[in-house]
Design a protein around this motif. Structure first.
Motif, short mmCIF file in Angstrom:
data_model
loop_
_atom_site.label_atom_id
_atom_site.label_comp_id
_atom_site.label_asym_id
_atom_site.label_seq_id
_atom_site.Cartn_x
_atom_site.Cartn_y
_atom_site.Cartn_z
N GLY A 196 7.07 -3.07 5.43
CA GLY A 196 5.85 -3.03 4.62
C GLY A 196 6.02 -4.23 4.10
N GLY A 236 6.30 -5.63 -0.17
CA GLY A 236 6.81 -6.51 0.80
C GLY A 236 6.20 -7.96 1.14
N SER A 269 -1.53 3.03 1.47
CA SER A 269 -0.89 1.96 0.32
C SER A 269 -1.49 2.86 -0.56
N HIS A 319 -4.46 2.55 -4.03
CA HIS A 319 -5.22 3.19 -4.92
C HIS A 319 -5.17 3.30 -6.63
N GLU A 324 5.14 -1.34 13.70
CA GLU A 324 5.77 0.05 12.94
C GLU A 324 6.83 -0.08 13.66
N VAL A 325 8.13 -0.05 12.42
CA VAL A 325 9.86 -0.04 11.92
C VAL A 325 10.10 1.31 12.62
N TYR A 329 2.28 8.04 -5.45
CA TYR A 329 3.12 7.48 -5.92
C TYR A 329 4.70 7.61 -4.79
N GLY A 357 4.58 4.96 -11.12
CA GLY A 357 3.29 4.60 -11.20
C GLY A 357 3.35 2.84 -11.68
N HIS A 358 4.53 2.38 -11.38
CA HIS A 358 4.00 0.85 -12.73
C HIS A 358 4.86 0.11 -11.10
N LEU A 378 3.15 -1.91 -9.78
CA LEU A 378 2.15 -2.59 -9.10
C LEU A 378 2.55 -3.82 -10.20
C1 LIG Z 1 -3.47 6.88 -8.92
C2 LIG Z 1 -2.43 5.21 -8.57
C3 LIG Z 1 -2.01 4.62 -9.99
C4 LIG Z 1 -0.98 3.54 -10.00
N1 LIG Z 1 -1.62 2.47 -10.99
C5 LIG Z 1 -0.81 1.64 -11.12
C6 LIG Z 1 -1.30 0.56 -12.43
O1 LIG Z 1 -1.49 1.06 -12.95
N2 LIG Z 1 -0.04 -0.20 -12.52
C7 LIG Z 1 1.07 -0.34 -11.89
O2 LIG Z 1 1.85 -1.18 -12.14
N3 LIG Z 1 1.45 0.22 -10.69
C8 LIG Z 1 0.71 1.89 -10.45
N4 LIG Z 1 0.67 2.63 -9.31
C9 LIG Z 1 2.52 2.45 -8.91
C10 LIG Z 1 1.71 1.18 -7.60
O3 LIG Z 1 0.71 0.94 -6.82
C11 LIG Z 1 2.72 1.29 -7.00
O4 LIG Z 1 3.62 0.73 -7.59
C12 LIG Z 1 2.29 -0.50 -5.82
O5 LIG Z 1 1.78 -0.61 -5.73
C13 LIG Z 1 3.76 0.16 -4.94
O6 LIG Z 1 3.74 -0.72 -3.63
P1 LIG Z 1 4.43 -0.72 -2.73
O7 LIG Z 1 4.28 -1.94 -1.83
O8 LIG Z 1 5.72 -0.94 -2.63
O9 LIG Z 1 3.64 0.56 -1.48
P2 LIG Z 1 2.87 0.94 -0.88
O10 LIG Z 1 1.34 -0.36 -1.15
O11 LIG Z 1 2.45 1.86 -0.28
O12 LIG Z 1 2.84 -0.20 0.74
C14 LIG Z 1 3.77 0.30 1.80
C15 LIG Z 1 3.15 -0.11 2.74
O13 LIG Z 1 4.43 -0.01 3.54
C16 LIG Z 1 3.95 0.50 4.95
N5 LIG Z 1 5.02 1.00 5.95
C17 LIG Z 1 5.42 1.98 6.22
N6 LIG Z 1 6.20 1.91 6.47
C18 LIG Z 1 6.60 1.94 7.31
C19 LIG Z 1 7.60 0.70 8.17
N7 LIG Z 1 7.90 1.93 9.03
N8 LIG Z 1 7.14 -0.16 9.46
C20 LIG Z 1 5.45 -0.78 9.06
N9 LIG Z 1 5.22 -0.85 7.82
C21 LIG Z 1 5.66 0.58 6.84
C22 LIG Z 1 2.35 0.98 4.49
O14 LIG Z 1 1.54 0.50 5.95
C23 LIG Z 1 2.16 0.36 3.66
O15 LIG Z 1 1.36 -0.70 3.60
C24 LIG Z 1 -0.26 3.48 -9.52
C25 LIG Z 1 -0.51 4.29 -8.04
C26 LIG Z 1 -1.17 5.56 -7.86
C27 LIG Z 1 -1.22 6.18 -6.81
#
Ligand SMILES: Cc1cc2nc3c(=O)[nH]c(=O)nc-3n(C[C@H](O)[C@H](O)[C@H](O)COP(=O)(O)OP(=O)(O)OC[C@H]3O[C@@H](n4cnc5c(N)ncnc54)[C@H](O)[C@@H]3O)c2cc1C
Length: 404
Positions: free
Chosen positions: A18, A23, A52, A56, A188-189, A329, A357-358, A360
């Motif tokens: 990811g 990541g 992702s 959003h 994709e893993v 989320y 929700g936190h 980022l």
């Molecule tokens: C509506 C909304 C509002 C939000 N507002 C805030 C805010 O104001 N402040 C804040 O701090 N947080 C906020 N958040 C939370 C924040 O967006 C997330 O916690 C953060 O973006 C998570 O990032 P991530 O990289 O863990 O996950 P993601 O952004 O979901 O990324 C995961 C990635 O992994 C990839 N992936 C998955 N499985 C595989 C696989 N097997 N092989 C290869 N790739 C894979 C996916 O394609 C994706 O790109 C909000 C979330 C939402 C939905």
């Protein structure tokens, strides 16, 4: 049919599953560690990041948490964002960013939640956050547009709390990590192979069929984290939960910045600039959804969100929705907090999951800490071990009373 690309090598020191904000943060902090000269592969199934969580969001940060560690994690985010060029080695191409500190306004309409805000303020102030409590009269004087008839207390912090440009940070992490040799690949893993003792992941298998040997693996797969954990036979309490967002313009814009207001109903709304505002919420019944379910419930705005907003801010009686979307989320059902650190038995498998929700705003501290742990075997800055995976087995939730 999803495009896939084979990595350049058949073996990497670290494979990250990811490549969104978590990541990429971990990849960049690994590339920034002078003691690490290993190879890093980031496998991302969708480099558009269209689905992702990262793409959003509300893109805001706050210091109003009830756990001191969460406050400190956000304080590092604020420092990182405000000093991005310095953190990026004084690279003259890197933009200067700021935080639009309109603050988060938590509103309590009952004595119990008012007590929670009071307790939170003590914790937050002790951790160095500038949270202030406000009586309804003080709220009305500072922000005359609110209806505070039912409000007993508010809490706000206008220092390093509000909107920040997460997209710019995300872009620079990827760009800089790549320039320093981190390899990103669209793939994709789909499986992992462990050693005979079951203590190490030896290789990851990609959708393209490539089998890549790995020294360590990081699960940074957002709402799909549970699928990645299953590849080593582990279950984690993370599921995709739908969150709805709307951007609207007001016929008569407010005369000052609107804090990110958390109405007692849970509906939230914030300043978006130029007479527009961004609102968010979810359905009362809040189930896990399918990974590809981004269906918009159009009735939610009319029947639930808008009436609440127009009651809290009567000027929002006359508005026009400009855009709307749903996102997921990666919701940690145990305590809506991060799951980090290594697995207790499969020692080279690390988690960066469940940020709800936190995530980022947690990405700078979480990426930094994970890189430290992977390279040095211990945290060198902020100790993130309270969030480690082993707390799940020990049923040790970190209850966060300031959840959105
Ligand atoms: C509506 C909304 C509002 C939000 N507002 C805030 C805010 O104001 N402040 C804040 O701090 N947080 C906020 N958040 C939370 C924040 O967006 C997330 O916690 C953060 O973006 C998570 O990032 P991530 O990289 O863990 O996950 P993601 O952004 O979901 O990324 C995961 C990635 O992994 C990839 N992936 C998955 N499985 C595989 C696989 N097997 N092989 C290869 N790739 C894979 C996916 O394609 C994706 O790109 C909000 C979330 C939402 C939905």
């Amino acid at each position: 049919m999803t495009k896939t690309k084979a990595p350049q090598n058949t073996s990497y020191d670290i494979v990250i599953v990811g490549g969104a904000i978590m990541g990429s943060s971990a990849a960049w902090f690994l590339s920034d560690d002078k003691d690490f000269d290993g190879t890093v592969l980031v496998v991302e199934k969708d480099p558009s990041y269209e689905f992702s969580s990262t793409m959003h969001t509300n893109s805001c940060m706050r210091q109003q948490f009830s756990s001191p560690l969460n406050v400190r994690i956000s304080q590092f985010a604020a420092d990182f964002v405000k000093n991005l060029p310095r953190y990026m080695g004084n690279d003259s191409r890197v933009p200067n960013l700021s935080i639009q500190s309109f603050g988060y306004m938590y509103l309590a309409d009952n004595a119990d939640f008012a007590d929670v805000l009071r307790q939170n303020q003590i914790i937050q102030n002790a951790a160095g956050a500038a949270t202030q409590l406000m009586t309804p009269e003080q709220i009305k004087a500072a922000y005359p547009f609110y209806n505070v008839d039912d409000i007993v207390l508010g809490s706000i912090n206008t220092v390093d709390e509000g909107f920040w440009d997460a997209t710019a940070v995300f872009d620079w992490w990827r760009r800089s990590a790549r320039e320093r040799g981190v390899e990103y690949v669209q793939n994709e893993v789909v499986a992992m192979t462990k050693n005979a003792a079951g203590t190490q992941v030896e290789s990851v298998t990609l959708k393209s069929g490539d089998v890549i040997a790995c020294g360590k693996v990081l699960n940074a797969s957002g709402p799909r984290a549970v699928e990645t954990a299953k590849m080593i036979g582990v279950t984690i309490p993370v599921e995709p939960r739908k969150r709805y967002s709307w951007v609207f313009s007001a016929e008569k814009p407010l005369d000052r910045d609107l804090p990110l207001t958390i109405d007692p109903s849970g509906v939230h709304v914030r300043e978006n600039g130029g007479g527009t505002y961004q609102a968010g919420g979810h359905t009362d019944i809040d189930p896990a959804v399918a990974y590809d379910d981004f269906h918009m419930d159009h009735s939610l705005w009319e029947n639930h969100i808008w009436p609440i907003l127009a009651t809290r801010i009567p000027q929002f009686e006359a508005i026009k929705v400009q855009s709307e979307w749903t996102g997921h989320y990666s919701y940690n059902t145990l305590d809506q907090n991060a799951i980090t650190g290594p697995h207790s038995e499969v020692e080279n498998f690390f988690f960066l999951n469940g940020f709800s929700g936190h995530g980022l705003q947690q990405s700078p501290a979480m990426g930094r800490g994970t890189a430290e742990l992977m390279v040095h075997g211990a945290y060198k800055t902020l100790d993130l071990s309270p969030f480690h995976f082993d707390r799940l087995a020990q049923n040790r939730p970190i209850i966060e009373k300031a959840i959105i």
